[in-house]
Each structure stands twice: as structure tokens, then as C-alpha cells.
Design a protein around this motif. Sequence first.
Motif, short mmCIF file in Angstrom:
data_model
loop_
_atom_site.label_atom_id
_atom_site.label_comp_id
_atom_site.label_asym_id
_atom_site.label_seq_id
_atom_site.Cartn_x
_atom_site.Cartn_y
_atom_site.Cartn_z
N TRP A 145 0.62 -0.90 -0.40
CA TRP A 145 0.51 -0.06 0.45
C TRP A 145 0.71 1.48 0.42
CZ3 TRP A 145 -5.39 -0.03 -1.14
CH2 TRP A 145 -5.77 -1.68 -0.96
N GLY A 146 2.37 1.22 1.04
CA GLY A 146 3.03 2.15 0.79
C GLY A 146 3.06 2.86 -0.29
N LEU A 147 4.41 1.87 -1.01
CA LEU A 147 4.17 1.84 -2.79
C LEU A 147 3.73 2.15 -3.67
CD1 LEU A 147 6.91 1.47 -4.80
CD2 LEU A 147 6.13 -1.20 -5.10
N SER A 148 1.91 1.98 -3.64
CA SER A 148 0.80 1.97 -4.44
C SER A 148 0.76 3.83 -4.30
CB SER A 148 -0.28 1.86 -3.62
OG SER A 148 -0.03 0.15 -3.63
N ILE A 149 0.90 4.16 -2.79
CA ILE A 149 0.82 5.98 -2.46
C ILE A 149 1.98 6.56 -3.19
CG2 ILE A 149 1.24 7.67 -0.84
CD1 ILE A 149 -0.66 5.84 1.13
N ILE A 150 3.17 6.27 -3.41
CA ILE A 150 4.14 7.10 -4.09
C ILE A 150 3.92 6.87 -5.76
CG2 ILE A 150 6.81 6.48 -4.57
CD1 ILE A 150 7.15 4.94 -1.70
N ILE A 151 3.55 5.06 -6.57
CA ILE A 151 3.51 5.29 -7.83
C ILE A 151 1.75 6.39 -7.79
CG2 ILE A 151 2.28 3.34 -9.16
CD1 ILE A 151 3.42 1.81 -7.84
N LEU A 152 0.91 6.88 -7.11
CA LEU A 152 -0.02 7.86 -7.03
C LEU A 152 0.51 8.81 -7.48
CD1 LEU A 152 -2.90 7.98 -7.18
CD2 LEU A 152 -3.23 8.41 -4.75
N THR A 153 1.43 8.73 -6.08
CA THR A 153 2.12 10.42 -6.36
C THR A 153 2.76 11.11 -7.54
OG1 THR A 153 2.05 10.24 -3.71
CG2 THR A 153 3.20 11.62 -4.59
N VAL A 154 3.71 10.25 -8.12
CA VAL A 154 4.79 9.87 -9.19
C VAL A 154 3.49 10.30 -10.76
CG1 VAL A 154 5.87 8.77 -11.18
CG2 VAL A 154 6.26 8.52 -8.15
N ILE A 155 2.10 9.47 -10.71
CA ILE A 155 1.71 9.77 -11.39
C ILE A 155 0.88 11.30 -12.08
CG2 ILE A 155 -1.24 8.67 -12.62
CD1 ILE A 155 -0.25 6.40 -12.17
#
Length: 261
Positions: A23-33
Motif C-alpha cells: 500500500w505504501g508503494l501504491s501511494i508513491i506510485i499514485l504520487t508520481v502519476i
Amino acid sequence: MWDWIVQILLQILRFIQGFASDWGLSIIILTVIVRLILTPLLLKSTKSTARMQVLQPKLMEIQQKYADDPQRQAEEMQKFYSENKFNPLGGCLPLLIQMPILLALFTLLRNLPGYIGESGVVFSFYNIMPDLTTTPGAQWANGIATALPYLISLILFGILTVIPSLYQSHNQTGQQASSMRTMALVMGIMMLWLGWNLPAGVLLYYDVSSLWQVAQQIFVTRRVMEKAKAEEEERRQQSNSGGNSGGNSGGGSGSGGTSIV
């Protein structure tokens, strides 16, 4: 209406988590997007702000010239902004666009079981932050070792708020530079106070987003400042050259008149 936005955010995170497995990595990926989508707008805003820093002496000249006439000063400044294609509120727009995401993420993490609809979901960032729904303040009660990753995230939350303003203040002088630094430090302290009770997932999103912004601001601002300074110097030289040519032309006419007499 608001729950609908939170549900959309949850579904996006679920989709990303399906292949990211965290989930944490998902938040990071969302931020980059989000940052990639906003890049054209951010670049335009950063370039506009950097150019205005180069033109700051002219702006201060207008402020001083019409200090006793606020209405005329406002008109001249608006004209100045228009001529140089600068929007004073442009720097706030990227943050305003991201506010719904931050607020939706805050709402989701504060009431995760109600939105997930299932028990046993571990909303973590690997073993770095085992619980992204908790706050630095809550983890502090469990001891410094447990709270350390959350405190680091909180400190970054404050520092990354201060850096952009401090960087901009280097291009200012005198009282204005001092005021910008003071405001930046005050804002940093306020963000530390605010972040103490924010879910770690919100801090993670903000930290990654701000790191992106700082790197982009430093890179873009440096290039734009160099280009704007070169253009301004070239414009000044052309202006001086034109003035000298006019003076020489006037001098030549006078000389001709003497010869006729």
C-alpha cells in the motif's frame, strides 16, 4: 459527493496495489502519476515565477514610485504582470489541484475499515512504516524506536515545505528576502504541528510530492533564471545601443546646422 471521491481514490489504490503488492508503494506510485499529469502546469508556473524573480527590481521600482497612490500602484503592477505574462496566484494552483487528493487520502486513512469493508487488511509501507493509518503522535507513545520512521516522515513534511521558499529567497534582497525566510520558517513549524496528527500515508504522499517539486524547482528555476537574465541583459544592451544611436544622430544634425551657417 465526498465519499464518492474517496471511493474513487480507494479503487485507484487497489488497482495499483494489485501489481505493487504494497500500500505504501501504491501511494508513491499514485504520487508520481499525479505529478506527471501536473508537470506541464508546474513547469509553466515555475518558469513564470523564476522570470518574475529576475524582473523583481522593476517591480520594486513600481512599488516605490507609486507608494503614495495605492490605486495607481495596483494598476501599474497589474499592467506589469500582464506584459510579462505572470499570474501571482499561479504558484498556488498545483497545490490547490492536489488538495482533494490529500483530503480524500486523509479521510480514507482515518476510517479505513469503513471504506475497505473487510478486516485484517494491513495498510503498511513494507516494514518501514507498519501502519499508514496511524500518526506520529500516536506512535510516539510506543517508544522512539517504533516512532522513528514516522518522525522522519514528519520532519521531512516540515523541511520540504520550507525549502522552496528559502530557495526563492536567495534571488531576493534586503527586507523582502528576510520576510520570505521568516515566513518559510513559521510555515515549517506550523506544518510540523499539523503533521503530528496526520496519518502516515498522507505524510508519505506529501513527502514524495514535495521531493519531486523541490528537484523540479531547483532544476527548472536555475535554467530559467539564467535564460531570463541573459534576455534581460540583451534587452538592456539594445536599449542602451538605441539611446546612443539616437544621441549620435542628434549630434550629427547639430553639426550639420553649424556648417550651413
